[in-house]
Design a protein around this motif. Structure first.
Motif, mmCIF file in Angstrom:
data_model
loop_
_atom_site.group_PDB
_atom_site.id
_atom_site.type_symbol
_atom_site.label_atom_id
_atom_site.label_comp_id
_atom_site.label_asym_id
_atom_site.label_seq_id
_atom_site.Cartn_x
_atom_site.Cartn_y
_atom_site.Cartn_z
ATOM 1 N N LEU A 81 0.867 -1.256 -0.118
ATOM 2 C CA LEU A 81 -0.111 -0.068 -0.019
ATOM 3 C C LEU A 81 0.979 1.249 0.155
ATOM 4 C CD1 LEU A 81 -2.675 -0.972 2.509
ATOM 5 C CD2 LEU A 81 -3.025 -0.683 -0.249
ATOM 6 N N THR A 82 1.801 1.202 0.752
ATOM 7 C CA THR A 82 2.819 2.174 0.910
ATOM 8 C C THR A 82 3.577 2.699 -0.697
ATOM 9 O OG1 THR A 82 3.232 2.066 3.078
ATOM 10 C CG2 THR A 82 5.030 3.386 1.872
ATOM 11 N N GLN A 83 3.871 1.512 -1.308
ATOM 12 C CA GLN A 83 4.504 1.409 -2.655
ATOM 13 C C GLN A 83 3.587 2.088 -3.558
ATOM 14 O OE1 GLN A 83 5.973 -2.355 -3.005
ATOM 15 N NE2 GLN A 83 7.911 -1.931 -1.946
ATOM 16 N N LYS A 84 2.270 1.563 -3.531
ATOM 17 C CA LYS A 84 1.138 2.011 -4.543
ATOM 18 C C LYS A 84 1.019 3.634 -4.316
ATOM 19 C CE LYS A 84 -0.921 -2.307 -5.427
ATOM 20 N NZ LYS A 84 -2.008 -3.293 -5.137
ATOM 21 N N GLY A 85 0.806 3.912 -3.071
ATOM 22 C CA GLY A 85 0.614 5.428 -2.459
ATOM 23 C C GLY A 85 1.702 6.340 -3.062
#
Length: 135
Positions: A110-114
């Motif tokens: 989720l952090t990477q996609k964000g």
């Protein structure tokens, strides 16, 4: 006699404080291990050690993994400045729940996609800024 009693009380308070700090740090490290999976660090070790020759890779990985304790210790110090012992206890309780476990497993992706969404947004805003800068 009063001095001995005073010194004894001071030492007892000091020891209790040190024990409280050690418990707080242990709980904070427990929290970190729930939220920052060791796989994240292992993947980083693999990427950093990509150029290490295969014959030396096992020794490199062993030594690199040996640094994780120090990293967790420093990260715990950082979190202990921002959160109280009660807050860390609440966070541990949350990450022990099913929802907390789910969040923990998805947090990295989720952090990477964000971050990707944030970069795309930044480029969009940069184009808007350029439009206004040229007019």
């Amino acid at each position: 006699m009063k001095k001995v009693l005073f010194i004894s009380m001071f030492l007892c308070a000091f020891i209790m404080q040190a024990q409280d700090d050690a418990n707080f740090k242990a709980e904070t490290i427990k929290f970190l291990k729930k939220t920052v999976t060791e796989d994240t660090f292992i993947n980083a070790v693999a990427q950093i050690g990509a150029t290490v020759p295969e014959a030396k890779k096992a020794a490199f990985v062993k030594e690199a993994k040996g640094t994780l304790g120090g990293l967790y210790d420093k990260m715990a110090d950082m979190y202990m400045k921002e959160f109280t012992p009660a807050e860390i206890a609440q966070l541990n309780k949350f990450y022990d729940s099913e929802l907390g476990k789910k969040l923990s497993t998805k947090q990295v992706q989720l952090t990477q996609k964000g971050m990707q969404l944030g970069q795309n947004w930044g480029m969009e805003v940069q184009q808007i800024a350029q439009k206004y800068a040229t007019n």
